[in-house]
Design an enzyme around this catalytic site. Structure first.
Site, short mmCIF file in Angstrom:
data_model
loop_
_atom_site.label_atom_id
_atom_site.label_comp_id
_atom_site.label_asym_id
_atom_site.label_seq_id
_atom_site.Cartn_x
_atom_site.Cartn_y
_atom_site.Cartn_z
N ALA A 1 -21.98 -26.04 -15.31
CA ALA A 1 -22.10 -25.99 -13.86
C ALA A 1 -21.62 -24.66 -13.20
O ALA A 1 -20.63 -24.16 -13.73
CB ALA A 1 -21.77 -27.33 -13.16
N GLY B 1 -21.10 -28.70 -18.39
CA GLY B 1 -22.59 -29.22 -17.98
C GLY B 1 -23.39 -28.59 -19.08
O GLY B 1 -24.34 -29.34 -19.15
N GLU C 1 -14.28 -28.88 -19.14
CA GLU C 1 -13.80 -29.42 -17.95
C GLU C 1 -12.37 -29.77 -17.34
O GLU C 1 -11.74 -29.19 -16.50
CB GLU C 1 -14.62 -30.67 -17.48
CG GLU C 1 -16.12 -30.58 -17.05
CD GLU C 1 -16.81 -30.46 -18.61
OE1 GLU C 1 -16.65 -30.67 -19.51
OE2 GLU C 1 -18.23 -30.76 -18.60
N GLU D 1 -23.44 -30.92 -21.82
CA GLU D 1 -24.04 -32.18 -21.51
C GLU D 1 -25.46 -32.22 -21.39
O GLU D 1 -25.96 -33.20 -21.77
CB GLU D 1 -23.44 -32.78 -20.18
CG GLU D 1 -21.77 -32.96 -20.20
CD GLU D 1 -21.17 -32.94 -18.92
OE1 GLU D 1 -21.06 -32.10 -18.03
OE2 GLU D 1 -20.68 -34.22 -18.65
N1 DAK Z 1 -20.12 -20.74 -13.66
C1 DAK Z 1 -20.49 -19.65 -12.69
N2 DAK Z 1 -20.02 -18.24 -13.46
C2 DAK Z 1 -19.94 -18.35 -14.69
C3 DAK Z 1 -19.42 -19.50 -15.32
C4 DAK Z 1 -19.98 -20.89 -14.86
N3 DAK Z 1 -19.73 -22.00 -15.59
N4 DAK Z 1 -19.19 -19.23 -16.69
C5 DAK Z 1 -19.09 -17.64 -16.75
N5 DAK Z 1 -19.80 -17.19 -15.48
C6 DAK Z 1 -19.73 -15.97 -15.18
C7 DAK Z 1 -18.31 -15.27 -14.99
O1 DAK Z 1 -17.73 -15.46 -13.87
C8 DAK Z 1 -18.77 -13.83 -15.23
O2 DAK Z 1 -19.25 -13.47 -13.87
P1 DAK Z 1 -18.64 -12.09 -13.25
O3 DAK Z 1 -17.32 -12.20 -13.23
O4 DAK Z 1 -19.13 -10.76 -14.23
O5 DAK Z 1 -19.52 -11.78 -11.95
C9 DAK Z 1 -19.95 -13.90 -16.21
O6 DAK Z 1 -20.30 -15.14 -16.30
C10 DAK Z 1 -19.44 -13.64 -17.66
O7 DAK Z 1 -18.22 -14.37 -17.77
P2 DAK Z 1 -16.94 -13.89 -18.35
O8 DAK Z 1 -16.81 -12.44 -18.24
O9 DAK Z 1 -16.24 -14.81 -18.34
O10 DAK Z 1 -17.52 -13.69 -20.21
P3 DAK Z 1 -16.49 -13.91 -21.34
O11 DAK Z 1 -17.19 -13.58 -22.42
O12 DAK Z 1 -15.19 -13.29 -21.05
O13 DAK Z 1 -15.98 -15.48 -21.40
C11 DAK Z 1 -16.56 -17.81 -21.29
C12 DAK Z 1 -16.93 -16.30 -21.67
C13 DAK Z 1 -17.82 -18.68 -21.49
C14 DAK Z 1 -15.49 -18.26 -22.31
C15 DAK Z 1 -16.01 -17.82 -20.04
O14 DAK Z 1 -16.99 -17.23 -19.13
C16 DAK Z 1 -15.82 -19.43 -19.48
O15 DAK Z 1 -14.71 -19.71 -19.80
N6 DAK Z 1 -16.47 -19.78 -18.57
C17 DAK Z 1 -16.40 -21.10 -17.97
C18 DAK Z 1 -16.85 -22.05 -18.86
C19 DAK Z 1 -16.61 -23.40 -18.67
O16 DAK Z 1 -15.54 -24.04 -18.15
N7 DAK Z 1 -17.52 -24.26 -18.21
C20 DAK Z 1 -17.48 -25.48 -17.79
C21 DAK Z 1 -17.68 -25.57 -16.24
S1 DAK Z 1 -17.24 -27.03 -15.74
C22 DAK Z 1 -19.52 -32.52 -11.45
C23 DAK Z 1 -19.98 -32.94 -12.48
C24 DAK Z 1 -20.12 -31.88 -13.35
C25 DAK Z 1 -19.66 -30.72 -13.25
C26 DAK Z 1 -18.96 -30.47 -12.39
C27 DAK Z 1 -18.61 -31.50 -11.38
N8 DAK Z 1 -19.05 -33.63 -10.28
C28 DAK Z 1 -19.56 -34.94 -10.25
C29 DAK Z 1 -18.54 -33.09 -8.97
C30 DAK Z 1 -19.61 -29.87 -14.68
C31 DAK Z 1 -18.89 -28.82 -14.60
C32 DAK Z 1 -18.70 -27.91 -15.56
O17 DAK Z 1 -19.67 -27.72 -16.23
#
Ligand code: DAK
Length: 260
Positions: free
Chosen positions: A66, A111, A134, A114
């Site tokens: 997400a 997400g 998450e 998921e």
């Molecule tokens: N959302 C938005 N932007 C994202 C993103 C994300 N999930 N993941 C990466 N990006 C963006 C980065 O911010 C960066 O953008 P700029 O800074 O260049 O503008 C660009 O994509 C490239 O990412 P990185 O520079 O970080 O790339 P790296 O190769 O260094 O790292 C990485 C790759 C995948 C390890 C890292 O980007 C990372 O850790 N990303 C986050 C992954 C993550 O934790 N995903 C889970 C998200 S939480 C809910 C229900 C469901 C959910 C939430 C709430 N409710 C019921 C309320 C679901 C939640 C999730 O999915």
């Protein structure tokens, strides 16, 4: 159909939906989800489309989950909306009466994983990386991850992945039964398409009924599930496709199934 955040292609009976925000690692925003839902509706209505492939643009990600940036300052109502949005997408994939393959070409996190788990099959590129991350931002999976991951790989390993938020590689995911197969990166898209085309040539009604039975059967008692299977078997046995399959076998040729 005009799309801004996905690429939607139809070829050889296969619909390919490519999440297309590579600059944000194909994170799911509201707009991305809405466009995928629209494409799935088109697939549902097009009898020539028999299989769906869901994948991510670029080499780096299927989807990093997400959109975390859209979560800043999120209140309870917005969080509920986000939850509903993901639920709707996952259910649309799960309830589509055609097989859906998640082609995991890079990161499938939070997400993103998921959504991949709501697909019927998962094919991973050898450089794919998966995790329910998450916990690292103080959350739990909210698009069905606590349930679907547990059903796919069992509570022991699901708890390990969800509690630690660790990211695993494609081989480990295959060993856990999280993905069906791992494919060399340089042949990934071509291999996935070939696999999808093979599936698109199977009998559509049999695929549809098998999908419904496997999905529903895991939620009810064995007795009730076997009763459902009996009814489903009756439906499939009454199709013209069965007669075509039998004739093709006797005539030693490849069957041509029409979904009738
Ligand atoms: N959302 C938005 N932007 C994202 C993103 C994300 N999930 N993941 C990466 N990006 C963006 C980065 O911010 C960066 O953008 P700029 O800074 O260049 O503008 C660009 O994509 C490239 O990412 P990185 O520079 O970080 O790339 P790296 O190769 O260094 O790292 C990485 C790759 C995948 C390890 C890292 O980007 C990372 O850790 N990303 C986050 C992954 C993550 O934790 N995903 C889970 C998200 S939480 C809910 C229900 C469901 C959910 C939430 C709430 N409710 C019921 C309320 C679901 C939640 C999730 O999915």
């Amino acid at each position: 159909m005009e799309f801004k955040y996905i690429i939607y292609e139809k070829r050889d009976g296969v619909a390919t939906i490519t999440l297309n925000r590579p600059e944000a690692l194909n994170a799911f925003s509201k707009e991305v989800v809405e466009e995928v839902l629209q494409a799935l509706e088109d697939v549902r209505n097009d009898v020539n489309l028999r299989v769906v492939v869901l994948t991510g643009a670029g080499e780096k990600a299927f989807s990093a989950g997400a959109d975390i940036k859209a979560m800043k300052g999120m209140n309870a109502l917005k969080a509920r909306e986000l939850s509903l949005m993901g639920e709707k997408l996952c259910l649309a994939l799960e309830n589509l009466e055609k097989p859906v393959i998640a082609a995991i070409n890079g990161y499938a996190l939070g997400g993103g994983l998921e959504v991949a788990m709501a697909c019927d099959l998962r094919i991973a590129s050898e450089n794919a990386r998966m995790g329910q991350t998450e916990i690292n931002i103080g959350l739990i999976p909210g698009w069905g991850g606590t349930q679907r991951l547990t059903r796919l790989i069992g509570a022991t390993k699901a708890k390990e992945l969800i509690y630690t938020g660790k990211i695993i590689d494609a081989k480990t995911a295959e060993q856990l039964g999280l993905v069906n197969m791992v494919v060399p990166a340089e042949k990934f898209r071509e291999t996935v398409h070939q696999f999808a085309v093979e599936l698109a040539q199977k009998a559509p009604v049999a695929l549809k009924v098998a999908k419904a039975l496997i999905n529903k059967g895991s939620e009810i008692s064995l007795d009730a599930a076997l009763a459902l299977e009996r009814e489903g078997f009756g439906v499939v046995a009454s199709t013209k496709d069965l007669q075509e399959g039998v004739s093709a076998f006797i005539e030693k040729r490849k069957p041509v199934f029409k979904g009738e």
